[in-house]
Design an enzyme around this catalytic site. Structure first.
Site, mmCIF file in Angstrom:
data_model
loop_
_atom_site.group_PDB
_atom_site.id
_atom_site.type_symbol
_atom_site.label_atom_id
_atom_site.label_comp_id
_atom_site.label_asym_id
_atom_site.label_seq_id
_atom_site.Cartn_x
_atom_site.Cartn_y
_atom_site.Cartn_z
ATOM 1 C CE1 TYR A 76 -4.167 -1.297 -0.525
ATOM 2 C CE2 TYR A 76 -3.249 -3.094 0.770
ATOM 3 C CZ TYR A 76 -4.219 -2.601 -0.088
ATOM 4 O OH TYR A 76 -5.224 -3.425 -0.533
ATOM 5 N NE ARG A 79 -2.602 -0.088 -5.211
ATOM 6 C CZ ARG A 79 -3.769 -0.563 -4.764
ATOM 7 N NH1 ARG A 79 -3.800 -1.533 -3.875
ATOM 8 N NH2 ARG A 79 -4.884 -0.066 -5.216
ATOM 9 C CD GLN A 112 -15.499 -2.353 -9.318
ATOM 10 O OE1 GLN A 112 -15.248 -3.494 -8.976
ATOM 11 N NE2 GLN A 112 -15.688 -2.018 -10.580
ATOM 12 C CG ASN A 113 -10.829 2.947 -9.929
ATOM 13 O OD1 ASN A 113 -10.900 1.713 -9.976
ATOM 14 N ND2 ASN A 113 -10.849 3.708 -11.008
ATOM 15 C CG HIS A 130 -13.765 -1.772 -3.622
ATOM 16 N ND1 HIS A 130 -13.425 -2.360 -4.820
ATOM 17 C CD2 HIS A 130 -14.909 -2.391 -3.220
ATOM 18 C CE1 HIS A 130 -14.327 -3.289 -5.135
ATOM 19 N NE2 HIS A 130 -15.237 -3.318 -4.178
ATOM 20 C CB CYS A 157 -3.253 4.210 16.578
ATOM 21 S SG CYS A 157 -4.434 5.404 17.218
ATOM 22 N N GLY A 197 -14.019 0.407 -17.674
ATOM 23 C CA GLY A 197 -12.720 -0.010 -17.156
ATOM 24 C C GLY A 197 -12.759 -0.968 -15.986
HETATM 25 C C1 BJW Z 1 -9.328 -0.612 -19.725
HETATM 26 C C2 BJW Z 1 -8.192 0.119 -19.946
HETATM 27 C C3 BJW Z 1 -8.376 1.323 -20.603
HETATM 28 C C4 BJW Z 1 -7.568 -1.601 -18.917
HETATM 29 N N1 BJW Z 1 -9.606 1.693 -20.976
HETATM 30 N N2 BJW Z 1 -10.535 -0.247 -20.118
HETATM 31 C C5 BJW Z 1 -20.538 -13.158 -5.096
HETATM 32 C C6 BJW Z 1 -21.229 -12.185 -4.374
HETATM 33 C C7 BJW Z 1 -20.583 -11.463 -3.364
HETATM 34 C C8 BJW Z 1 -19.250 -11.699 -3.074
HETATM 35 C C9 BJW Z 1 -18.568 -12.659 -3.779
HETATM 36 C C10 BJW Z 1 -19.212 -13.386 -4.761
HETATM 37 N N3 BJW Z 1 -18.311 -14.248 -5.286
HETATM 38 C C11 BJW Z 1 -17.143 -14.074 -4.639
HETATM 39 C C12 BJW Z 1 -17.256 -13.113 -3.716
HETATM 40 C C13 BJW Z 1 -16.160 -12.661 -2.802
HETATM 41 C C14 BJW Z 1 -15.281 -11.548 -3.315
HETATM 42 C C15 BJW Z 1 -15.207 -11.558 -4.838
HETATM 43 O O1 BJW Z 1 -15.913 -10.873 -5.523
HETATM 44 N N4 BJW Z 1 -14.286 -12.333 -5.404
HETATM 45 C C16 BJW Z 1 -14.109 -12.418 -6.867
HETATM 46 C C17 BJW Z 1 -12.620 -12.374 -7.215
HETATM 47 C C18 BJW Z 1 -14.791 -13.644 -7.382
HETATM 48 N N5 BJW Z 1 -15.802 -10.273 -2.834
HETATM 49 C C19 BJW Z 1 -15.484 -9.795 -1.638
HETATM 50 O O2 BJW Z 1 -14.756 -10.409 -0.882
HETATM 51 C C20 BJW Z 1 -16.105 -8.467 -1.241
HETATM 52 N N6 BJW Z 1 -16.653 -8.567 0.047
HETATM 53 C C21 BJW Z 1 -17.646 -9.405 0.332
HETATM 54 O O3 BJW Z 1 -18.202 -10.102 -0.502
HETATM 55 O O4 BJW Z 1 -18.012 -9.387 1.640
HETATM 56 C C22 BJW Z 1 -19.029 -10.273 2.109
HETATM 57 C C23 BJW Z 1 -19.352 -9.826 3.508
HETATM 58 C C24 BJW Z 1 -20.645 -9.407 3.779
HETATM 59 C C25 BJW Z 1 -20.963 -8.989 5.084
HETATM 60 C C26 BJW Z 1 -19.977 -8.975 6.064
HETATM 61 C C27 BJW Z 1 -18.687 -9.374 5.778
HETATM 62 C C28 BJW Z 1 -18.369 -9.786 4.469
HETATM 63 C C29 BJW Z 1 -15.060 -7.358 -1.132
HETATM 64 C C30 BJW Z 1 -14.350 -7.079 -2.405
HETATM 65 C C31 BJW Z 1 -13.239 -6.052 -2.181
HETATM 66 C C32 BJW Z 1 -12.346 -5.909 -3.384
HETATM 67 N N7 BJW Z 1 -11.172 -5.181 -3.024
HETATM 68 C C33 BJW Z 1 -10.202 -4.839 -4.046
HETATM 69 C C34 BJW Z 1 -8.972 -4.213 -3.350
HETATM 70 C C35 BJW Z 1 -9.314 -2.808 -2.849
HETATM 71 C C36 BJW Z 1 -8.171 -2.136 -2.211
HETATM 72 C C37 BJW Z 1 -7.004 -1.984 -3.154
HETATM 73 O O5 BJW Z 1 -7.092 -1.317 -4.206
HETATM 74 O O6 BJW Z 1 -5.952 -2.522 -2.831
HETATM 75 O O7 BJW Z 1 -10.769 -3.916 -4.973
HETATM 76 S S1 BJW Z 1 -9.723 -6.199 -5.092
HETATM 77 C C38 BJW Z 1 -9.577 -5.251 -6.571
HETATM 78 O O8 BJW Z 1 -10.556 -5.691 -7.530
HETATM 79 C C39 BJW Z 1 -9.960 -3.824 -6.179
HETATM 80 C C40 BJW Z 1 -10.797 -3.402 -7.361
HETATM 81 O O9 BJW Z 1 -11.625 -2.305 -6.994
HETATM 82 C C41 BJW Z 1 -11.541 -4.663 -7.704
HETATM 83 C C42 BJW Z 1 -12.107 -4.676 -9.086
HETATM 84 O O10 BJW Z 1 -11.106 -4.667 -10.044
HETATM 85 P P1 BJW Z 1 -11.294 -3.824 -11.378
HETATM 86 O O11 BJW Z 1 -11.366 -2.379 -11.055
HETATM 87 O O12 BJW Z 1 -12.404 -4.378 -12.163
HETATM 88 O O13 BJW Z 1 -9.880 -4.042 -12.083
HETATM 89 P P2 BJW Z 1 -9.405 -5.247 -13.028
HETATM 90 O O14 BJW Z 1 -7.924 -5.179 -13.084
HETATM 91 O O15 BJW Z 1 -10.006 -6.527 -12.628
HETATM 92 O O16 BJW Z 1 -10.002 -4.888 -14.459
HETATM 93 C C43 BJW Z 1 -9.550 -3.762 -15.210
HETATM 94 C C44 BJW Z 1 -10.381 -3.680 -16.478
HETATM 95 O O17 BJW Z 1 -10.031 -2.493 -17.161
HETATM 96 C C45 BJW Z 1 -10.146 -4.854 -17.454
HETATM 97 O O18 BJW Z 1 -11.415 -5.317 -17.902
HETATM 98 C C46 BJW Z 1 -9.371 -4.211 -18.627
HETATM 99 O O19 BJW Z 1 -9.701 -4.783 -19.886
HETATM 100 C C47 BJW Z 1 -9.862 -2.802 -18.547
HETATM 101 N N8 BJW Z 1 -8.923 -1.801 -19.046
HETATM 102 N N9 BJW Z 1 -7.102 -0.586 -19.417
HETATM 103 C C48 BJW Z 1 -10.659 0.844 -20.729
HETATM 104 N N10 BJW Z 1 -7.315 2.123 -20.870
HETATM 105 ZN ZN ZN Z 2 -6.151 3.818 17.711
#
Ligand code: BJW
Ligand code: ZN
Length: 260
Positions: A76, A79, A112-113, A130, A157, A197
């Site tokens: 982190y 980043r 999501q960013n 996020h 902290c 994206g």
């Molecule tokens: C371009 C381009 C250009 C490139 N022009 N395009 C079903 C339902 C609910 C949950 C789940 C489920 N199945 C599985 C889950 C669990 C999990 C999940 O989704 N896993 C999947 C991998 C399957 N989800 C979770 O765990 C979430 N929490 C949860 O479900 O909690 C349940 C709960 C309930 C109640 C109490 C307790 C718990 C949380 C998800 C958190 C995700 N966090 C991250 C990290 C954030 C911090 C950080 O940045 O470090 O978020 S992971 C990462 O992925 C980040 C992003 O926001 C997220 C999405 O990624 P994104 O933005 O789509 O990026 P990419 O790289 O995947 O795609 C980029 C795209 O851009 C590509 O398509 C390229 O083609 C395109 N591109 N250049 C246009 N120039």
């Molecule tokens: Zn504290």
């Protein structure tokens, strides 16, 4: 390599997308890492998506932080440091123009960013699903602070000495409840959802696209590649968001010109 772009076909698709936006009184946008790619930030699942050989699923979980907080903080901090030199790109600016055009109260930018670039470009109604890299949270007392400065690899902290963590949402964690509720409301209300994206594989964020569709919204996708969102989209615009979003906006703005 991307297939050669048929300019005429692309322009026709841009016209369809512009029609959907013109017809919508209420618009929502869902963005992902791809919109910041042209600002120089790597996406998560792209070719440059690994950090020191680690996939995001290995460093963005509460278990990774428990096991090796120094490793997670190094990820982190790297980043956070790169954010100091990045600037919003024309895609971010086009979304500012879209909000101004649609009008406040009828527009939401759901992202999501965690890079803050939509806000620094000037977008107003931004829902950060996020969290934010610029904020830190105490794992002990829960205090949240804006901290853009450099931090140690194991920051603590000042109040309670517990470990600090980035105020972002890791896998297995719940999204901030109020922000999530607002995002769901926005996609239920909108007549057009622009998805840009994102690979649309991370839930629950990706589920907003099906929710919008179920509510009757038209869905426009802007992405370099086919994604999980593509089969839900009425129009798929293939190409970089930094080029296509400004082109789309030019079609719907009265003067056909983006504000500078
Ligand atoms: C371009 C381009 C250009 C490139 N022009 N395009 C079903 C339902 C609910 C949950 C789940 C489920 N199945 C599985 C889950 C669990 C999990 C999940 O989704 N896993 C999947 C991998 C399957 N989800 C979770 O765990 C979430 N929490 C949860 O479900 O909690 C349940 C709960 C309930 C109640 C109490 C307790 C718990 C949380 C998800 C958190 C995700 N966090 C991250 C990290 C954030 C911090 C950080 O940045 O470090 O978020 S992971 C990462 O992925 C980040 C992003 O926001 C997220 C999405 O990624 P994104 O933005 O789509 O990026 P990419 O790289 O995947 O795609 C980029 C795209 O851009 C590509 O398509 C390229 O083609 C395109 N591109 N250049 C246009 N120039
Ligand atoms: Zn504290």
């Amino acid at each position: 390599m991307h297939p050669p772009v048929d300019e005429h076909a692309l322009d026709e698709l841009l016209e369809h997308a512009a029609d959907a936006l013109r017809a919508a009184g209420c618009v929502a946008v869902l963005t992902g890492a791809g919109v910041s790619a042209e600002s120089g930030l790597p996406t998560f699942r792209g070719a440059d998506g690994l950090w020191e050989g680690h996939r995001v699923e290995e460093v963005a979980t509460p278990f990774a932080f428990e096991r090796d907080p120094t490793l997670v903080w190094r990820f982190y901090n790297a980043r956070r440091a790169s954010l100091r030199s990045v600037r919003p790109n024309p895609g971010h600016h086009a979304l500012v123009a879209l909000e101004e055009h649609v009008g406040r109260g009828h527009f939401a930018l759901i992202t999501q960013n965690v890079d803050g670039l939509h806000r620094s470009a000037g977008s107003r109604h931004v829902l950060e699903l996020h969290g934010s890299l610029a904020r830190i949270r105490c794992t002990g007392c829960g205090q949240v602070e804006e901290r853009g400065d450099a931090l140690d690899d194991l920051p603590r902290c000042l109040e309670c000495n517990a470990l600090l963590r980035p105020d972002v949402v890791w896998f297995y964690e719940a999204l901030p409840e109020v922000v999530w509720q607002e995002a769901e409301d926005a996609v239920c209300r909108c007549q057009c959802l622009l998805v840009a994206g994102t690979s649309a594989i991370v839930h629950p964020a990706a589920g907003l696209i099906a929710t919008a569709r179920a509510g009757g919204a038209r869905v426009i996708e802007v992405n370099l590649a086919t994604t999980e969102a593509s089969r839900l989209a009425d129009v798929c615009l293939r190409g970089p968001s930094g080029e296509l979003l400004p082109r789309l906006l030019k079609k719907i703005l009265p003067e056909g010109r983006l504000p500078v």
